[in-house]
Motif scaffolding. Structure first.
Motif, PDB file in Angstrom:
ATOM      1  N   PRO A 104      46.023  19.351  14.682  1.00  6.97           N
ATOM      2  CA  PRO A 104      45.351  20.652  14.499  1.00  6.97           C
ATOM      3  C   PRO A 104      44.402  20.648  13.295  1.00  6.97           C
ATOM      4  O   PRO A 104      43.282  21.173  13.377  1.00  6.97           O
ATOM      5  CB  PRO A 104      46.524  21.628  14.292  1.00  6.97           C
ATOM      6  N   GLU A 105      44.845  20.035  12.195  1.00  6.29           N
ATOM      7  CA  GLU A 105      43.992  19.975  10.996  1.00  6.29           C
ATOM      8  C   GLU A 105      42.725  19.161  11.284  1.00  6.29           C
ATOM      9  O   GLU A 105      41.624  19.530  10.856  1.00  6.29           O
ATOM     10  CB  GLU A 105      44.795  19.331   9.853  1.00  6.29           C
ATOM     11  N   LEU A 106      42.895  18.069  12.037  1.00  6.52           N
ATOM     12  CA  LEU A 106      41.726  17.233  12.368  1.00  6.52           C
ATOM     13  C   LEU A 106      40.754  18.024  13.249  1.00  6.52           C
ATOM     14  O   LEU A 106      39.534  17.994  13.039  1.00  6.52           O
ATOM     15  CB  LEU A 106      42.183  15.950  13.077  1.00  6.52           C
ATOM     16  N   ARG A 107      41.321  18.738  14.253  1.00  7.32           N
ATOM     17  CA  ARG A 107      40.471  19.538  15.160  1.00  7.32           C
ATOM     18  C   ARG A 107      39.656  20.557  14.373  1.00  7.32           C
ATOM     19  O   ARG A 107      38.451  20.695  14.583  1.00  7.32           O
ATOM     20  CB  ARG A 107      41.353  20.281  16.174  1.00  7.32           C
ATOM     21  N   PHE A 128      29.562   9.176   9.927  1.00 11.72           N
ATOM     22  CA  PHE A 128      29.144   8.008  10.711  1.00 11.72           C
ATOM     23  C   PHE A 128      28.869   8.347  12.176  1.00 11.72           C
ATOM     24  O   PHE A 128      28.556   7.463  12.962  1.00 11.72           O
ATOM     25  CB  PHE A 128      30.202   6.897  10.602  1.00 11.72           C
ATOM     26  N   GLY A 129      28.994   9.630  12.517  1.00 13.34           N
ATOM     27  CA  GLY A 129      28.725  10.044  13.898  1.00 13.34           C
ATOM     28  C   GLY A 129      29.617   9.330  14.895  1.00 13.34           C
ATOM     29  O   GLY A 129      29.161   8.894  15.964  1.00 13.34           O
ATOM     30  N   ALA A 130      30.906   9.219  14.553  1.00 14.06           N
ATOM     31  CA  ALA A 130      31.853   8.512  15.440  1.00 14.06           C
ATOM     32  C   ALA A 130      31.988   9.256  16.769  1.00 14.06           C
ATOM     33  O   ALA A 130      31.807  10.470  16.840  1.00 14.06           O
ATOM     34  CB  ALA A 130      33.211   8.408  14.763  1.00 14.06           C
ATOM     35  N   GLU A 131      32.302   8.469  17.822  1.00 12.27           N
ATOM     36  CA  GLU A 131      32.587   9.095  19.118  1.00 12.27           C
ATOM     37  C   GLU A 131      33.899   9.858  19.070  1.00 12.27           C
ATOM     38  O   GLU A 131      34.031  10.948  19.597  1.00 12.27           O
ATOM     39  CB  GLU A 131      32.786   7.970  20.163  1.00 12.27           C
ATOM     40  N   ILE A 132      34.913   9.220  18.452  1.00 15.76           N
ATOM     41  CA  ILE A 132      36.256   9.797  18.459  1.00 15.76           C
ATOM     42  C   ILE A 132      36.962   9.508  17.136  1.00 15.76           C
ATOM     43  O   ILE A 132      36.774   8.429  16.554  1.00 15.76           O
ATOM     44  CB  ILE A 132      37.081   9.247  19.663  1.00 15.76           C
ATOM     45  N   ALA A 133      37.759  10.481  16.673  1.00 15.54           N
ATOM     46  CA  ALA A 133      38.599  10.300  15.476  1.00 15.54           C
ATOM     47  C   ALA A 133      40.038  10.569  15.898  1.00 15.54           C
ATOM     48  O   ALA A 133      40.299  11.540  16.622  1.00 15.54           O
ATOM     49  CB  ALA A 133      38.177  11.264  14.379  1.00 15.54           C
ATOM     50  N   ILE A 134      40.939   9.715  15.453  1.00 16.79           N
ATOM     51  CA  ILE A 134      42.332   9.826  15.898  1.00 16.79           C
ATOM     52  C   ILE A 134      43.272   9.825  14.706  1.00 16.79           C
ATOM     53  O   ILE A 134      43.171   8.952  13.839  1.00 16.79           O
ATOM     54  CB  ILE A 134      42.749   8.617  16.802  1.00 16.79           C
ATOM     55  N   VAL A 135      44.215  10.760  14.706  1.00 19.10           N
ATOM     56  CA  VAL A 135      45.317  10.692  13.740  1.00 19.10           C
ATOM     57  C   VAL A 135      46.548  10.200  14.505  1.00 19.10           C
ATOM     58  O   VAL A 135      46.894  10.735  15.556  1.00 19.10           O
ATOM     59  CB  VAL A 135      45.607  12.058  13.068  1.00 19.10           C
ATOM     60  N   ALA A 136      47.202   9.155  13.964  1.00 15.67           N
ATOM     61  CA  ALA A 136      48.377   8.599  14.663  1.00 15.67           C
ATOM     62  C   ALA A 136      49.514   9.609  14.673  1.00 15.67           C
ATOM     63  O   ALA A 136      50.265   9.713  15.647  1.00 15.67           O
ATOM     64  CB  ALA A 136      48.814   7.306  13.982  1.00 15.67           C
ATOM     65  N   ASP A 137      49.626  10.364  13.592  1.00 16.73           N
ATOM     66  CA  ASP A 137      50.673  11.386  13.507  1.00 16.73           C
ATOM     67  C   ASP A 137      50.143  12.656  14.177  1.00 16.73           C
ATOM     68  O   ASP A 137      49.266  13.346  13.646  1.00 16.73           O
ATOM     69  CB  ASP A 137      50.989  11.628  12.022  1.00 16.73           C
ATOM     70  N   GLU A 138      50.729  12.949  15.346  1.00 19.53           N
ATOM     71  CA  GLU A 138      50.190  14.040  16.170  1.00 19.53           C
ATOM     72  C   GLU A 138      50.279  15.398  15.479  1.00 19.53           C
ATOM     73  O   GLU A 138      49.492  16.302  15.780  1.00 19.53           O
ATOM     74  CB  GLU A 138      50.925  14.069  17.525  1.00 19.53           C
ATOM     75  N   SER A 139      51.221  15.540  14.541  1.00 25.90           N
ATOM     76  CA  SER A 139      51.364  16.841  13.867  1.00 25.90           C
ATOM     77  C   SER A 139      50.123  17.145  13.002  1.00 25.90           C
ATOM     78  O   SER A 139      49.934  18.281  12.569  1.00 25.90           O
ATOM     79  CB  SER A 139      52.635  16.862  13.013  1.00 25.90           C
ATOM     80  N   CYS A 140      49.297  16.134  12.754  1.00 29.31           N
ATOM     81  CA  CYS A 140      48.103  16.342  11.923  1.00 29.31           C
ATOM     82  C   CYS A 140      46.857  16.631  12.767  1.00 29.31           C
ATOM     83  O   CYS A 140      45.757  16.816  12.229  1.00 29.31           O
ATOM     84  CB  CYS A 140      47.855  15.115  11.045  1.00 29.31           C
ATOM     85  N   ALA A 172      43.225   7.352  11.328  1.00 30.78           N
ATOM     86  CA  ALA A 172      44.054   7.465  10.121  1.00 30.78           C
ATOM     87  C   ALA A 172      45.468   7.771  10.588  1.00 30.78           C
ATOM     88  O   ALA A 172      45.696   7.966  11.797  1.00 30.78           O
ATOM     89  CB  ALA A 172      43.540   8.588   9.226  1.00 30.78           C
ATOM     90  N   ASN A 173      46.391   7.834   9.647  1.00 29.50           N
ATOM     91  CA  ASN A 173      47.720   8.300  10.042  1.00 29.50           C
ATOM     92  C   ASN A 173      47.730   9.818  10.022  1.00 29.50           C
ATOM     93  O   ASN A 173      47.884  10.468  11.045  1.00 29.50           O
ATOM     94  CB  ASN A 173      48.794   7.738   9.099  1.00 29.50           C
ATOM     95  N   CYS A 174      47.481  10.387   8.823  1.00 26.26           N
ATOM     96  CA  CYS A 174      47.490  11.857   8.734  1.00 26.26           C
ATOM     97  C   CYS A 174      46.437  12.394   7.768  1.00 26.26           C
ATOM     98  O   CYS A 174      46.367  13.592   7.540  1.00 26.26           O
ATOM     99  CB  CYS A 174      48.888  12.320   8.323  1.00 26.26           C
ATOM    100  N   SER A 175      45.597  11.539   7.206  1.00 26.69           N
ATOM    101  CA  SER A 175      44.575  12.026   6.266  1.00 26.69           C
ATOM    102  C   SER A 175      43.441  12.658   7.071  1.00 26.69           C
ATOM    103  O   SER A 175      42.330  12.099   7.172  1.00 26.69           O
ATOM    104  CB  SER A 175      44.025  10.873   5.412  1.00 26.69           C
ATOM    105  N   ALA A 176      43.726  13.851   7.632  1.00 24.90           N
ATOM    106  CA  ALA A 176      42.810  14.452   8.604  1.00 24.90           C
ATOM    107  C   ALA A 176      41.466  14.842   7.982  1.00 24.90           C
ATOM    108  O   ALA A 176      40.404  14.608   8.573  1.00 24.90           O
ATOM    109  CB  ALA A 176      43.475  15.663   9.244  1.00 24.90           C
ATOM    110  N   GLY A 177      41.522  15.433   6.777  1.00 30.72           N
ATOM    111  CA  GLY A 177      40.280  15.884   6.141  1.00 30.72           C
ATOM    112  C   GLY A 177      39.359  14.707   5.837  1.00 30.72           C
ATOM    113  O   GLY A 177      38.150  14.736   6.128  1.00 30.72           O
ATOM    114  N   GLU A 178      39.960  13.665   5.282  1.00 23.89           N
ATOM    115  CA  GLU A 178      39.182  12.478   4.922  1.00 23.89           C
ATOM    116  C   GLU A 178      38.619  11.796   6.169  1.00 23.89           C
ATOM    117  O   GLU A 178      37.462  11.370   6.203  1.00 23.89           O
ATOM    118  CB  GLU A 178      40.124  11.516   4.192  1.00 23.89           C
ATOM    119  N   LEU A 179      39.456  11.729   7.200  1.00 24.76           N
ATOM    120  CA  LEU A 179      39.020  11.089   8.449  1.00 24.76           C
ATOM    121  C   LEU A 179      37.865  11.877   9.074  1.00 24.76           C
ATOM    122  O   LEU A 179      36.870  11.294   9.533  1.00 24.76           O
ATOM    123  CB  LEU A 179      40.202  10.998   9.432  1.00 24.76           C
TER     124      LEU A 179
END
Ligand code: NDP
Length: 384
Positions: free
Chosen positions: A63-66, A49-61, A35-42
């Motif tokens: 911490p929220e993804l982690r 879906f048990g993804a291997e990896i999730a990435i936010v393009a906007d690095e400022s997001c 996603a770009n920054c929709s960390a919660g949704e991502l």
């Protein structure tokens, strides 16, 4: 079981793709979702879906993804480099569903792996043109169009020969303002522009549909995907969005692909190609639809298709300039900074302003044209 990565997983195309994957859990293993920054949704999708990896393009997001992925076992990453690294993980199907030229570098990284790319992200192909198609050839990748029109053309070309094609006709709904007067176009608001009559889509492509720039970008996209020559590509307005595009052969036979206005149909076609898969979409009820209308586009009210044709004929950097100028103009319109008709006018100004950059021959050169055009377009906005 096949592997899949979806860049732009939280968007309209991304969630439609995941809806199909969700219906066949035994058929797919999800590798990367972005996603770009929709960390919660991502994070929610990555967990589901048990993804291997999730990435936010906007690095400022990140911490929220982690935080949102803590304890899930899904790797969290952020920033453009991480996005490209994830896109480089080999998969059976890579779905390019980021909006805008921001999707170009990850898509090119996926192409370099030589797999199958299901391409929704038209701005990437419009901007990179020959740089992308050459990379597809070089790496033996397979580019399958997800855009409904191009997917339709792709299907109509199966079993046919490009040398036998007389016309490729892209259909256009005409968007929410197809019957609007010039005065109404001048006064059009973002809320009206994003309300597409037939399709449910992200904000940027909805505005592009309203200006007809979407069809302009698709014209350039078609030129790269189906190289029959620009003079054999045409556009027709078809308000019902039932016929998704057509191919006319030299013997006078016209093949068309029809279907409901639901992106899950072309997405499924790309995911299953060359086989077919089930979708939950309603079957086409032509008796209920009753009438299919067609009319010529009006390039006085909607100059975007003319601009795209001119950019495609010019070639080189022109399509990347057109695309970048349009992206900045659409964002400015959505932010209430400029009026609706200024979008195409700004793209035209940018194409005509000074000399165009030399034709880009590499990914870095395309990205440079893109970023320099954005800088010039922002300066134009400030000066206005
Ligand atoms: P959306 O706006 O719905 O979704 C865009 C996706 O891209 C989201 O996941 C968004 O993340 C992510 N994203 C946005 N900006 C960036 C960025 N700078 N870097 C990385 N990721 C980013 O778009 P759509 O799904 O409508 O469209 C996606 C692409 O598919 C476009 O190129 C469009 O033209 C094409 N397409 C779309 C169709 C449709 O029906 N929607 C039909 C045919 C083609 P976040 O949620 O964090 O913002």
């Amino acid at each position: 079981m096949r592997t899949i990565s979806i860049m732009g997983a939280t968007g309209s195309v991304g969630t439609s793709t995941l809806d199909l994957v969700r219906r066949d859990p035994a058929g797919w293993r999800v590798v990367a979702l972005s996603a770009n920054c929709s960390a919660g949704e991502l994070a929610a999708l990555a967990r589901e879906f048990g993804a291997e990896i999730a990435i936010v393009a906007d690095e400022s997001c990140l911490p929220e993804l982690r935080d949102a992925l803590a304890g899930s076992g899904v790797e969290a990453a952020g920033g453009e480099r991480a996005l490209i690294e994830a896109a480089s993980r080999p998969v059976d199907v890579f779905v390019a569903a980021i909006v805008g030229c921001a999707g170009l570098a990850p898509t090119m990284a996926a192409i370099e792996q030589g797999g199958t790319i299901a391409l929704a992200n038209k701005e990437a192909l419009v901007s990179a043109g020959e740089v992308m198609t050459a990379a597809v050839q070089r790496h033996g990748a397979t580019l399958l169009p997800v855009d409904s029109e191009h997917n339709a053309i792709f299907q109509c070309l199966q079993g046919g020969r490009m040398s036998d094609v007389r016309w490729i006709t892209l259909t256009a709904s005409g968007g929410p303002f197809r019957n609007a007067t010039m005065a109404e176009l001048n006064a059009a608001t973002p809320a009206q522009a994003v309300k597409h009559p037939n399709w449910s889509m992200g904000a940027k492509i909805s505005v592009d549909s309203a200006t007809m720039m979407n069809k302009g970008l698709e014209f350039i996209e078609a030129h790269h995907l189906f190289p029959v020559g620009l003079d054999r590509l045409r556009i027709i307005v078809h308000p019902q969005s039932i016929v998704h595009s057509m191919v006319e052969y030299r013997d006078g036979s016209t093949l068309a692909q029809l279907g409901p206005s639901d992106m899950r149909v072309p997405i499924a076609s790309a995911l299953a190609w060359p086989a077919r898969m089930d979708t939950p979409c309603d079957p086409l009820d032509l008796a209920a639809i009753g009438t299919l209308e067609f009319r010529a586009p009006d390039e006085t009210r909607f100059p975007a298709t003319r601009l795209a044709r001119e950019a495609a004929s010019h070639g080189g950097a022109a399509p990347a300039v057109l695309n970048a100028a349009n992206e900045i103009a659409v964002a400015a319109f959505l932010a209430g900074q400029i009026g609706f008709t200024r979008i195409a006018a700004m793209a035209e100004d940018m194409l005509q302003q000074g000399t165009l950059p030399p034709p880009p021959a590499t990914l870095d050169e395309v990205l440079l044209v893109d970023s320099e055009t954005r800088t010039r377009a922002r300066a134009l906005l400030q000066a206005a």
